[in-house]
Design a protein around this motif. Structure first.
Motif, PDB file in Angstrom:
ATOM      1  N   ILE A  51      56.946 -27.870  25.983  1.00  0.00           N
ATOM      2  CA  ILE A  51      55.473 -28.124  26.186  1.00  0.00           C
ATOM      3  C   ILE A  51      54.999 -27.073  24.976  1.00  0.00           C
ATOM      4  CG2 ILE A  51      55.271 -29.181  28.424  1.00  0.00           C
ATOM      5  CD1 ILE A  51      54.757 -26.431  29.465  1.00  0.00           C
ATOM      6  N   GLY A  52      53.817 -27.487  24.702  1.00  0.00           N
ATOM      7  CA  GLY A  52      53.040 -26.764  23.677  1.00  0.00           C
ATOM      8  C   GLY A  52      53.873 -26.141  22.696  1.00  0.00           C
ATOM      9  N   ASN A  53      53.951 -24.954  22.274  1.00  0.00           N
ATOM     10  CA  ASN A  53      54.744 -24.660  21.140  1.00  0.00           C
ATOM     11  C   ASN A  53      56.398 -24.258  21.443  1.00  0.00           C
ATOM     12  OD1 ASN A  53      52.528 -24.535  19.282  1.00  0.00           O
ATOM     13  ND2 ASN A  53      51.889 -22.422  19.948  1.00  0.00           N
ATOM     14  N   GLY A  54      56.582 -24.757  22.863  1.00  0.00           N
ATOM     15  CA  GLY A  54      58.008 -24.485  23.412  1.00  0.00           C
ATOM     16  C   GLY A  54      58.856 -25.732  22.764  1.00  0.00           C
ATOM     17  N   ASN A  55      60.083 -25.171  23.073  1.00  0.00           N
ATOM     18  CA  ASN A  55      61.060 -26.452  22.752  1.00  0.00           C
ATOM     19  C   ASN A  55      62.444 -25.884  23.251  1.00  0.00           C
ATOM     20  OD1 ASN A  55      62.184 -28.803  22.353  1.00  0.00           O
ATOM     21  ND2 ASN A  55      61.051 -28.962  20.476  1.00  0.00           N
ATOM     22  N   LEU A 106      63.461 -20.513  14.656  1.00  0.00           N
ATOM     23  CA  LEU A 106      62.578 -19.849  13.878  1.00  0.00           C
ATOM     24  C   LEU A 106      61.826 -20.936  12.941  1.00  0.00           C
ATOM     25  CD1 LEU A 106      64.394 -16.380  13.490  1.00  0.00           C
ATOM     26  CD2 LEU A 106      62.510 -16.937  15.167  1.00  0.00           C
ATOM     27  N   GLU A 107      62.595 -21.877  12.507  1.00  0.00           N
ATOM     28  CA  GLU A 107      61.938 -22.808  11.729  1.00  0.00           C
ATOM     29  C   GLU A 107      60.739 -23.727  12.400  1.00  0.00           C
ATOM     30  OE1 GLU A 107      61.675 -23.578   8.302  1.00  0.00           O
ATOM     31  OE2 GLU A 107      62.840 -21.723   8.292  1.00  0.00           O
ATOM     32  N   TRP A 108      61.154 -24.044  13.813  1.00  0.00           N
ATOM     33  CA  TRP A 108      60.260 -24.671  14.676  1.00  0.00           C
ATOM     34  C   TRP A 108      58.846 -23.625  14.742  1.00  0.00           C
ATOM     35  CZ3 TRP A 108      59.350 -29.036  17.417  1.00  0.00           C
ATOM     36  CH2 TRP A 108      58.541 -28.855  18.500  1.00  0.00           C
ATOM     37  N   ALA A 109      59.250 -22.569  15.214  1.00  0.00           N
ATOM     38  CA  ALA A 109      58.039 -21.559  15.282  1.00  0.00           C
ATOM     39  C   ALA A 109      57.035 -21.482  14.197  1.00  0.00           C
ATOM     40  CB  ALA A 109      58.575 -19.927  15.611  1.00  0.00           C
ATOM     41  N   LYS A 110      57.639 -21.619  12.881  1.00  0.00           N
ATOM     42  CA  LYS A 110      56.703 -21.418  11.686  1.00  0.00           C
ATOM     43  C   LYS A 110      56.135 -22.884  11.653  1.00  0.00           C
ATOM     44  CE  LYS A 110      60.043 -18.848   8.900  1.00  0.00           C
ATOM     45  NZ  LYS A 110      60.948 -19.045   7.673  1.00  0.00           N
ATOM     46  N   ILE A 111      56.774 -23.852  11.830  1.00  0.00           N
ATOM     47  CA  ILE A 111      55.897 -25.047  12.007  1.00  0.00           C
ATOM     48  C   ILE A 111      54.862 -25.325  12.877  1.00  0.00           C
ATOM     49  CG2 ILE A 111      56.345 -27.737  12.577  1.00  0.00           C
ATOM     50  CD1 ILE A 111      59.297 -27.536  11.266  1.00  0.00           C
ATOM     51  N   MET A 112      55.012 -24.598  14.045  1.00  0.00           N
ATOM     52  CA  MET A 112      54.028 -24.644  15.180  1.00  0.00           C
ATOM     53  C   MET A 112      52.881 -23.500  14.917  1.00  0.00           C
ATOM     54  SD  MET A 112      55.007 -27.514  16.695  1.00  0.00           S
ATOM     55  CE  MET A 112      53.893 -27.340  18.235  1.00  0.00           C
ATOM     56  N   SER A 113      53.106 -22.802  13.715  1.00  0.00           N
ATOM     57  CA  SER A 113      52.085 -21.740  13.228  1.00  0.00           C
ATOM     58  C   SER A 113      52.180 -20.579  14.573  1.00  0.00           C
ATOM     59  CB  SER A 113      50.659 -22.039  13.198  1.00  0.00           C
ATOM     60  OG  SER A 113      50.603 -23.061  12.104  1.00  0.00           O
ATOM     61  N   VAL A 114      53.567 -20.339  14.972  1.00  0.00           N
ATOM     62  CA  VAL A 114      53.633 -19.100  16.110  1.00  0.00           C
ATOM     63  C   VAL A 114      53.560 -18.066  15.305  1.00  0.00           C
ATOM     64  CG1 VAL A 114      55.379 -17.970  17.533  1.00  0.00           C
ATOM     65  CG2 VAL A 114      55.062 -20.664  17.419  1.00  0.00           C
ATOM     66  N   LYS A 160      60.925  -8.029  19.321  1.00  0.00           N
ATOM     67  CA  LYS A 160      59.935  -8.773  18.740  1.00  0.00           C
ATOM     68  C   LYS A 160      60.434  -9.314  17.304  1.00  0.00           C
ATOM     69  CE  LYS A 160      55.148  -8.743  17.376  1.00  0.00           C
ATOM     70  NZ  LYS A 160      53.942  -7.847  17.345  1.00  0.00           N
ATOM     71  N   TYR A 161      60.036 -10.422  17.014  1.00  0.00           N
ATOM     72  CA  TYR A 161      60.118 -11.056  15.534  1.00  0.00           C
ATOM     73  C   TYR A 161      58.856 -11.596  14.939  1.00  0.00           C
ATOM     74  CZ  TYR A 161      61.731 -14.195  12.023  1.00  0.00           C
ATOM     75  OH  TYR A 161      62.048 -14.909  10.666  1.00  0.00           O
ATOM     76  N   THR A 162      58.432 -10.804  14.113  1.00  0.00           N
ATOM     77  CA  THR A 162      57.147 -11.576  13.673  1.00  0.00           C
ATOM     78  C   THR A 162      57.241 -12.946  12.632  1.00  0.00           C
ATOM     79  OG1 THR A 162      56.135  -9.326  13.768  1.00  0.00           O
ATOM     80  CG2 THR A 162      55.047 -10.829  12.172  1.00  0.00           C
ATOM     81  N   VAL A 163      57.015 -13.820  12.840  1.00  0.00           N
ATOM     82  CA  VAL A 163      57.032 -15.138  12.092  1.00  0.00           C
ATOM     83  C   VAL A 163      56.114 -14.775  10.615  1.00  0.00           C
ATOM     84  CG1 VAL A 163      56.680 -17.497  11.930  1.00  0.00           C
ATOM     85  CG2 VAL A 163      57.304 -16.598  14.024  1.00  0.00           C
ATOM     86  N   ASP A 164      57.106 -15.272   9.643  1.00  0.00           N
ATOM     87  CA  ASP A 164      56.550 -15.176   8.424  1.00  0.00           C
ATOM     88  C   ASP A 164      55.964 -16.574   7.904  1.00  0.00           C
ATOM     89  OD1 ASP A 164      55.521 -14.928   5.716  1.00  0.00           O
ATOM     90  OD2 ASP A 164      57.664 -14.070   5.244  1.00  0.00           O
ATOM     91  N   LEU A 165      54.529 -16.755   8.469  1.00  0.00           N
ATOM     92  CA  LEU A 165      54.223 -18.260   8.077  1.00  0.00           C
ATOM     93  C   LEU A 165      53.935 -18.442   6.560  1.00  0.00           C
ATOM     94  CD1 LEU A 165      51.461 -17.967  10.892  1.00  0.00           C
ATOM     95  CD2 LEU A 165      53.607 -19.269  10.882  1.00  0.00           C
ATOM     96  N   GLN A 166      54.069 -17.517   5.535  1.00  0.00           N
ATOM     97  CA  GLN A 166      53.953 -17.677   4.167  1.00  0.00           C
ATOM     98  C   GLN A 166      55.179 -18.560   3.718  1.00  0.00           C
ATOM     99  OE1 GLN A 166      51.167 -17.356   2.630  1.00  0.00           O
ATOM    100  NE2 GLN A 166      50.428 -16.405   4.780  1.00  0.00           N
ATOM    101  N   GLN A 167      56.237 -18.428   4.632  1.00  0.00           N
ATOM    102  CA  GLN A 167      57.510 -19.105   4.167  1.00  0.00           C
ATOM    103  C   GLN A 167      57.823 -20.458   4.686  1.00  0.00           C
ATOM    104  OE1 GLN A 167      60.696 -16.429   4.639  1.00  0.00           O
ATOM    105  NE2 GLN A 167      60.228 -15.081   2.909  1.00  0.00           N
ATOM    106  N   LYS A 168      56.613 -20.952   5.625  1.00  0.00           N
ATOM    107  CA  LYS A 168      56.763 -22.228   6.390  1.00  0.00           C
ATOM    108  C   LYS A 168      57.493 -23.175   5.462  1.00  0.00           C
ATOM    109  CE  LYS A 168      53.137 -23.429   8.825  1.00  0.00           C
ATOM    110  NZ  LYS A 168      51.974 -24.078   9.310  1.00  0.00           N
ATOM    111  N   TYR A 169      57.053 -23.487   4.282  1.00  0.00           N
ATOM    112  CA  TYR A 169      57.644 -24.663   3.366  1.00  0.00           C
ATOM    113  C   TYR A 169      58.651 -24.185   2.327  1.00  0.00           C
ATOM    114  CZ  TYR A 169      53.475 -26.558   5.881  1.00  0.00           C
ATOM    115  OH  TYR A 169      52.787 -26.973   6.908  1.00  0.00           O
ATOM    116  N   SER A 170      59.410 -23.263   2.304  1.00  0.00           N
ATOM    117  CA  SER A 170      60.092 -22.634   1.533  1.00  0.00           C
ATOM    118  C   SER A 170      61.368 -23.430   1.648  1.00  0.00           C
ATOM    119  CB  SER A 170      60.265 -21.150   1.206  1.00  0.00           C
ATOM    120  OG  SER A 170      60.743 -20.803   2.738  1.00  0.00           O
TER     121      SER A 170
END
Length: 170
Positions: A51-55, A106-114, A160-170
């Motif tokens: 649900i939400g940003n989870g999977n 982690l790719e899912w997290a990027k796609i979901m803008s976590v 803690k892992y900080t998601v690098d949203l800048q690499q979302k589409y790399s």
């Protein structure tokens, strides 16, 4: 020849294998005193995690569940990494099961803008500690966890892992 398991989104057809894998690792391999009754989320995976940003995902090798990982949405664009387990026969560089599971989540997290992924683990899981640290997780104190993070009684070490949203589409 590709020895890697495939990672797929969880569905109920995998529930029995997921429960068996997780309990076997917890109870027999690491002697953690935890039962399936202590983990009711294992019987409501779709309603609890997906649900939400989870999977929740499973790693399959020749149709058998050999690994699991989940992200639990805890609000504020943050998730808790939970239920990361890999059958001991599928760990390490031959199969790269853990790496595939973690990369997928982690790719899912990027796609979901976590923004951030948090996790709690037990002191016994030393190989897991090295794995998380090698993959960009940093140790934090429990006081640094978001209030919404569900601390389990067996969790004593936190990351803690900080998601690098800048690499979302790399």
């Amino acid at each position: 020849m590709n020895n890697s398991p495939i990672v797929v989104k969880y569905s109920n057809e995998y529930q029995a294998q997921v429960v068996d894998l997780i309990l076997q690792i917890q109870q027999q391999e690491y002697n953690i005193n935890i039962t399936k009754e202590d983990q009711p989320d294992l019987f409501t995976i779709e309603d609890f995690y997906q649900i939400g940003n989870g999977n929740f995902w499973v790693a399959l090798y020749e149709g058998k569940v050999v690994g699991t990982i989940s992200l639990l949405d805890i609000g504020n664009q943050q998730v808790a990494l939970r239920k990361m387990f890999v059958d001991k026969n599928y760990r390490g560089p031959t199969y790269k099961t853990a790496s595939h599971l973690l990369h997928n989540s982690l790719e899912w997290a990027k796609i979901m803008s976590v923004d951030s992924v948090y996790l709690g683990t037990t002191p016994q899981f030393l190989a897991a500690h090295r794995f998380y640290e090698k993959n960009g997780f940093v140790t934090i104190m429990s006081e640094e966890l978001p209030d919404s993070f569900p601390v389990l009684k067996i969790d004593k070490k936190f990351y803690k892992y900080t998601v690098d949203l800048q690499q979302k589409y790399s």
